[in-house]
Design an enzyme around this catalytic site. Structure first.
Site, short mmCIF file in Angstrom:
data_model
loop_
_atom_site.label_atom_id
_atom_site.label_comp_id
_atom_site.label_asym_id
_atom_site.label_seq_id
_atom_site.Cartn_x
_atom_site.Cartn_y
_atom_site.Cartn_z
CB SER A 47 40.06 45.47 60.74
OG SER A 47 38.95 46.49 60.59
CG ASP A 87 47.68 57.47 56.05
OD1 ASP A 87 47.50 56.29 56.38
OD2 ASP A 87 46.73 58.32 56.07
CB CYS A 134 32.28 38.83 34.06
SG CYS A 134 31.75 37.24 34.25
CG HIS A 157 36.49 38.39 36.27
ND1 HIS A 157 35.77 39.71 36.53
CD2 HIS A 157 35.74 37.36 36.30
CE1 HIS A 157 34.32 39.04 36.96
NE2 HIS A 157 34.28 38.07 36.68
CD GLU A 217 38.41 42.12 36.89
OE1 GLU A 217 38.36 41.84 35.63
OE2 GLU A 217 37.34 41.67 37.46
N1 GLN Z 1 26.20 36.88 37.17
C1 GLN Z 1 26.85 36.35 35.84
C2 GLN Z 1 26.91 34.94 35.77
O1 GLN Z 1 26.95 34.49 36.79
C3 GLN Z 1 28.11 37.28 35.91
C4 GLN Z 1 29.11 36.90 36.78
C5 GLN Z 1 30.13 37.80 36.94
O2 GLN Z 1 30.14 39.11 36.40
N2 GLN Z 1 31.35 37.45 37.53
O3 GLN Z 1 27.36 34.61 34.66
#
Ligand code: GLN
Length: 549
Positions: A13, A242, A387, A513, A515
């Protein structure tokens, strides 16, 4: 009628099947074809949402809230398209669907079996994307796991049947293998590839194309040997040494004619691949004029797959900034020692011009992250919180600026005296773990005149979420009085999505998020501006160093 490409892997893998599939998708899209990529994962979890990052790496989240395999992140980044929950299928979902049908009595008294019921369901899902969107030219399906695994057999059997039932020019099987270099013997070995292909053929699938992963390109005689023993034409044996950057892989494939080969074999009339912009982009990634360093203070720093999309987002953000972003991984717990003190912190962050606190779950390392955020806030070090990173910034500011010395999140202390981060009512009574977080795309309104609004240059945005806890609205005024600007809110104003501190070169955090939406050809504005702020700090540091000498 859509055409179907299947990507399987053998020998070991982690060969980069996801990147290979994404690269095939990128090349076909560059030829003007409409492509969709999907991943079939043989494990029994319904989705990776309940798995530890140590098991599975990052959980990638789509607009529709699906929690997916991280390969879907590569698919979206390479083909610059948004996928949906139908594009990731697990054995768990296959069985869930079948068992629900069985309980409803839909099998009319028949025995429910792997063949035909499981395989039929897999074949149905195989064709679902093209059925829902008849404009799709090619469906690329990657099968997770390694050929020979017991778990993946029903998927391979479904593919065998599907190929038998389809005209030859409609399907193509691509098999990825490893060609190891044995240093002691000073030679590369083709035997594992032969065995892996034999395994695949014993299931009834003759691969059309072999992609051979190796440290370096194979010599011509090895390629011919593989072709002969594996029953494929020599030109269908592709070298995949690579690469310096994953974004170089489509160019390597193209140089060996892989997209011509696929189009020819599938009888797809498509113009030559338009790869100029991609080539330019890879050129910058491989030869950035400058470099800078950003500290990532997290919990899973030993496991880079847990932060896959963040790593990629920094590569993307480096392109418009013309820098290579090196990431300095700092284990949050290592900052928690009371004796660490400011000197040690200054040492840890010495070469860094930015600090990122990524997402995460659980209380391990939280105090270390708070210490790191305080350092960045007080020293004017550009800070981006994602987050959990936003939640930690709220705790830090609460304790130090808003007069709430016992500020905490109820995730870490359910009895916290000042739960500045708390569960919303909807989350309180949930008993089930899977797919119950705030997930997927949510709209966010930006406050004019803020750093957030200037980054996006738009009044309203949509970003992807994956969390349970939220900023506690009961404390909003206190934080505003302490200087915090709530620069992004849900359209109804009830959810805090972004915060920032105006008296700082760059101090911004988001509950979502970013990203997950960064693409190499469309870097995310928050990452781009964060890296720009870090670059400005580096220049200022270099300038003052030069002035001093
Ligand atoms: N643990 C936090 C929540 O549940 C942040 C989650 C995260 O960073 N994705 O709100």
């Amino acid at each position: 009628m859509a055409k179907y490409v299947f990507v399987t892997g053998g020998v070991v893998s982690a060969l980069g099947k996801g990147i290979a599939s994404a690269s095939i998708g990128q090349l076909l899209k560059a030829r003007g074809l409409r492509v969709v990529l999907q991943k079939f994962d043989p494990y029994l979890n319904v989705d990776p949402g309940t798995m530890s990052p140590y098991q599975h790496g990052e959980v990638f989240v789509l607009d529709d809230g699906a929690e997916c395999d991280l390969d879907l992140g590569h698919y979206e980044r390479f083909t610059d398209t948004n996928l949906s929950r139908i594009n990731n299928l697990t054995s768990g979902v296959v069985y869930e669907t079948i068992l629900q049908r069985e309980r409803k009595g839909e099998y009319l008294g028949r025995t429910v079996q792997v063949i035909p019921h499981v395989t039929d369901e897999i074949k149905r899902r195989l064709q679902l994307p093209a059925e829902l969107d008849p404009g799709i030219d090619v469906v690329v399906t990657e099968i997770g796991g390694t050929v020979g695994d017991i778990e993946s057999l029903p998927f391979l059997e479904a593919i065998r049947q599907f190929r038998l039932e389809s005209p030859v020019q409609d399907t193509l099987s691509v098999h990825l293998t490893l060609v190891p270099y044995i240093a002691a013997a000073g030679e590369i070995k083709t035997k594992p590839t032969q065995h892996s292909v034999r395994e695949l053929r014993s299931i009834g699938i003759q691969p059309d194309v072999l992609i051979c992963r190796a440290e370096a390109p194979m010599p011509e005689d090895a390629r011919r040997k593989i072709a002969l023993f594996c029953n494929v034409p020599a030109e269908n044996v592709i070298n995949a040494p690579d690469a310096r950057s994953i974004y170089e892989v489509p160019l390597n494939f193209h140089a060996q004619g892989l997209d011509d080969l696929i189009c020819g074999r599938l009888q797809l009339a498509a113009p030559p691949a338009e790869l100029e912009a991609w080539r330019r982009m890879v050129g910058i990634i491989l030869n950035p004029p400058d470099a800078l360093r950003i500290a990532v203070v997290g919990k899973y720093v030993g496991l880079k797959d847990a932060y896959k999309s963040i790593i990629e987002s920094f590569i993307h953000a480096g392109i418009p900034n013309r820098v290579h972003v090196e990431l300095e991984w700092v284990d949050a717990e290592s900052l928690e020692d009371r004796d660490v003190g400011d000197r040690r912190l200054a040492e840890v962050f010495a070469g860094c011009d930015g600090l990122l606190v990524p997402g995460g779950f659980g209380d391990r390392g939280i105090e270390g992250k708070i210490i790191a955020v305080r350092y960045a806030r007080e020293r004017g070090l550009p800070f981006l919180g994602i987050c959990l990173g936003l939640q930690v910034a709220m705790i830090e500011i609460g304790r130090d600026l808003a007069g709430l010395p016992r500020a905490n999140s109820s995730e870490f202390d359910p009895a916290a005296e000042h739960p500045v981060i708390d569960l919303m009512r909807e989350q309180r009574d949930l008993k089930q773990m899977g797919a119950t977080m705030r997930l997927g795309a949510w709209p966010c309104v930006l406050r004019p005149g803020t750093l957030a609004a200037s980054c996006y240059d738009a009044p309203e945005i949509s970003e992807r979420h994956r969390h349970r806890y939220e900023v506690n609205n009961a404390y909003r005024e206190r934080f505003e009085a302490a200087g915090v600007v709530f620069s992004g809110l849900s359209p109804d104003g009830r959810l805090v999505e972004m915060i920032e501190l105006p008296d700082h070169p760059f101090f911004l955090a988001c509950q979502f998020h970013p990203e997950l939406k960064s693409r190499p050809n469309r870097p995310h504005p928050l990452f781009t501006r964060f890296v720009a702020a870090a670059a400005a700090r580096l220049r200022a540091r270099n300038g003052s160093a030069a002035a001093a000498s």
